[in-house]
Design a protein around this motif. Structure first.
Motif, PDB file in Angstrom:
ATOM      1  N   ALA A   1       0.776  -1.112   0.048  1.00  0.00           N
ATOM      2  CA  ALA A   1      -0.011  -0.201   0.009  1.00  0.00           C
ATOM      3  C   ALA A   1       0.766   1.204   0.019  1.00  0.00           C
ATOM      4  O   ALA A   1       0.624   2.256  -0.463  1.00  0.00           O
ATOM      5  CB  ALA A   1      -0.835   0.013   1.289  1.00  0.00           C
ATOM      6  N   GLU A   2       1.950   1.299   0.615  1.00  0.00           N
ATOM      7  CA  GLU A   2       2.921   2.362   0.621  1.00  0.00           C
ATOM      8  C   GLU A   2       4.213   1.997   0.272  1.00  0.00           C
ATOM      9  O   GLU A   2       4.760   0.943   0.716  1.00  0.00           O
ATOM     10  CB  GLU A   2       3.057   2.836   2.139  1.00  0.00           C
ATOM     11  N   VAL A   3       5.081   2.649  -0.342  1.00  0.00           N
ATOM     12  CA  VAL A   3       6.269   2.312  -0.532  1.00  0.00           C
ATOM     13  C   VAL A   3       7.488   3.452   0.050  1.00  0.00           C
ATOM     14  O   VAL A   3       7.161   4.603   0.001  1.00  0.00           O
ATOM     15  CB  VAL A   3       6.733   2.427  -2.098  1.00  0.00           C
ATOM     16  N   ALA A   4       8.419   2.883   0.917  1.00  0.00           N
ATOM     17  CA  ALA A   4       8.960   3.768   1.663  1.00  0.00           C
ATOM     18  C   ALA A   4      10.164   4.464   0.903  1.00  0.00           C
ATOM     19  O   ALA A   4      10.743   3.862  -0.092  1.00  0.00           O
ATOM     20  CB  ALA A   4       9.740   2.835   2.880  1.00  0.00           C
ATOM     21  N   SER A   5      10.218   5.577   1.026  1.00  0.00           N
ATOM     22  CA  SER A   5      11.298   6.413   0.458  1.00  0.00           C
ATOM     23  C   SER A   5      12.872   6.303   0.974  1.00  0.00           C
ATOM     24  O   SER A   5      13.748   6.512   0.309  1.00  0.00           O
ATOM     25  CB  SER A   5      11.041   7.842   0.121  1.00  0.00           C
ATOM     26  N   GLN A   6      12.643   5.988   2.167  1.00  0.00           N
ATOM     27  CA  GLN A   6      13.962   5.610   2.846  1.00  0.00           C
ATOM     28  C   GLN A   6      14.092   4.286   3.551  1.00  0.00           C
ATOM     29  O   GLN A   6      13.249   3.297   3.596  1.00  0.00           O
ATOM     30  CB  GLN A   6      14.216   6.574   4.197  1.00  0.00           C
ATOM     31  N   LYS A   7      15.282   3.607   3.703  1.00  0.00           N
ATOM     32  CA  LYS A   7      15.286   2.190   4.470  1.00  0.00           C
ATOM     33  C   LYS A   7      14.610   2.277   5.575  1.00  0.00           C
ATOM     34  O   LYS A   7      14.497   2.835   6.360  1.00  0.00           O
ATOM     35  CB  LYS A   7      16.897   2.183   4.522  1.00  0.00           C
ATOM     36  N   MET A   8      13.925   1.191   5.626  1.00  0.00           N
ATOM     37  CA  MET A   8      13.137   0.963   6.813  1.00  0.00           C
ATOM     38  C   MET A   8      13.818   0.161   7.935  1.00  0.00           C
ATOM     39  O   MET A   8      14.206  -0.845   7.607  1.00  0.00           O
ATOM     40  CB  MET A   8      12.033  -0.323   6.380  1.00  0.00           C
ATOM     41  N   LYS A   9      14.060   0.983   8.936  1.00  0.00           N
ATOM     42  CA  LYS A   9      15.012   0.674  10.236  1.00  0.00           C
ATOM     43  C   LYS A   9      14.377  -0.545  10.935  1.00  0.00           C
ATOM     44  O   LYS A   9      13.032  -0.391  11.204  1.00  0.00           O
ATOM     45  CB  LYS A   9      15.415   1.884  10.805  1.00  0.00           C
ATOM     46  N   LYS A  10      15.154  -1.383  11.561  1.00  0.00           N
ATOM     47  CA  LYS A  10      14.548  -2.389  12.611  1.00  0.00           C
ATOM     48  C   LYS A  10      14.108  -1.506  14.007  1.00  0.00           C
ATOM     49  O   LYS A  10      14.860  -0.522  14.067  1.00  0.00           O
ATOM     50  CB  LYS A  10      15.711  -3.212  12.910  1.00  0.00           C
ATOM     51  N   LYS A  11      13.306  -2.005  14.209  1.00  0.00           N
ATOM     52  CA  LYS A  11      12.898  -1.263  15.826  1.00  0.00           C
ATOM     53  C   LYS A  11      13.233  -2.115  16.855  1.00  0.00           C
ATOM     54  O   LYS A  11      12.794  -3.464  16.803  1.00  0.00           O
ATOM     55  CB  LYS A  11      11.508  -0.751  15.648  1.00  0.00           C
ATOM     56  N   ASP A  12      14.039  -1.590  18.044  1.00  0.00           N
ATOM     57  CA  ASP A  12      14.408  -2.468  19.104  1.00  0.00           C
ATOM     58  C   ASP A  12      13.228  -2.809  19.897  1.00  0.00           C
ATOM     59  O   ASP A  12      12.174  -2.296  19.989  1.00  0.00           O
ATOM     60  CB  ASP A  12      15.241  -1.484  20.302  1.00  0.00           C
TER      61      ASP A  12
END
Ligand code: C5P
Length: 187
Positions: free
Chosen positions: A68-79
């Motif tokens: 549905a959405e395309v990230a413009s930046q790298k999608m970071k892991k979340k702690d």
């Protein structure tokens, strides 16, 4: 298969437009090619071109859904988060959209990759998508179809059917173009 069909049709003198996703294949002689990158892109291009063509063959394995959405930046892991969910939305059905055209509708040919009850599922698709012809592929059989240079098809149209036995994709493309020509001329 798309490249083999385009080549076979061009060899018989048809004016062919090949709408292709990113693949590492050479464009057959005499074929004009439009490259696309996404299902939406393919839909837009095909809907622009369809009315200028008498026959449309849909053999791309189009993704049914897209993010549905395309990230413009790298999608970071979340702690602390060990899972991630991506929302998907449905892509438009290209072949059904062409078959639903009311003006200058081309003779519309679809493909059906099936693993069981091939005739039943293929005929259901033929009717549901309002196609003139469907080419069923039994992808449960090793050594044909996806990732293979060989294929076999079973064609179904409202008033008949015909099997095209195992052969190179070039030969299958050639046989298929003959069958399409016969059915198209009989219309
Ligand atoms: O419903 P299914 O994906 O099995 O149907 C396969 C046929 O539909 C093929 O001809 C394929 O190219 C076409 N298709 C399409 N647009 C989609 C999905 C499939 O044109 N979004």
């Amino acid at each position: 298969m798309g490249f083999a069909i385009a080549e076979a049709a061009a060899k018989r003198g048809a004016k062919v437009t090949l709408v292709s996703g990113p693949v590492n294949l050479n464009t057959p002689d005499g074929v004009s090619r439009i490259n696309v990158e996404s299902a939406q892109n393919m839909y837009d291009t095909v809907m622009d071109e369809a009315a200028n063509h008498t026959i449309f063959v849909a053999c791309a394995a189009v993704a049914d859904f897209r993010p549905a959405e395309v990230a413009s930046q790298k999608m970071k892991k979340k702690d602390g988060k060990d899972d991630m969910h991506i929302e998907l939305v449905k892509n438009p059905d290209i072949v059904a959209s062409v078959a639903a055209m009311t003006d200058d509708r081309p003779f519309t040919v679809g493909f059906a990759a099936e693993t069981q009850d091939v005739e039943q599922y293929a005929r259901r698709k033929l009717e549901k998508k309002n196609l003139d012809l469907i080419c069923a592929n039994d992808v449960s059989v090793q050594g044909q179809g996806f990732n293979s240079d060989q294929n076999s098809l079973h064609l179904f149209w409202p008033k008949g059917d015909k099997a095209i036995p195992l052969a190179s994709k070039q030969e299958i493309g050639d046989r298929l173009v003959s069958e399409i020509h016969t059915l198209y001329c009989g219309n």
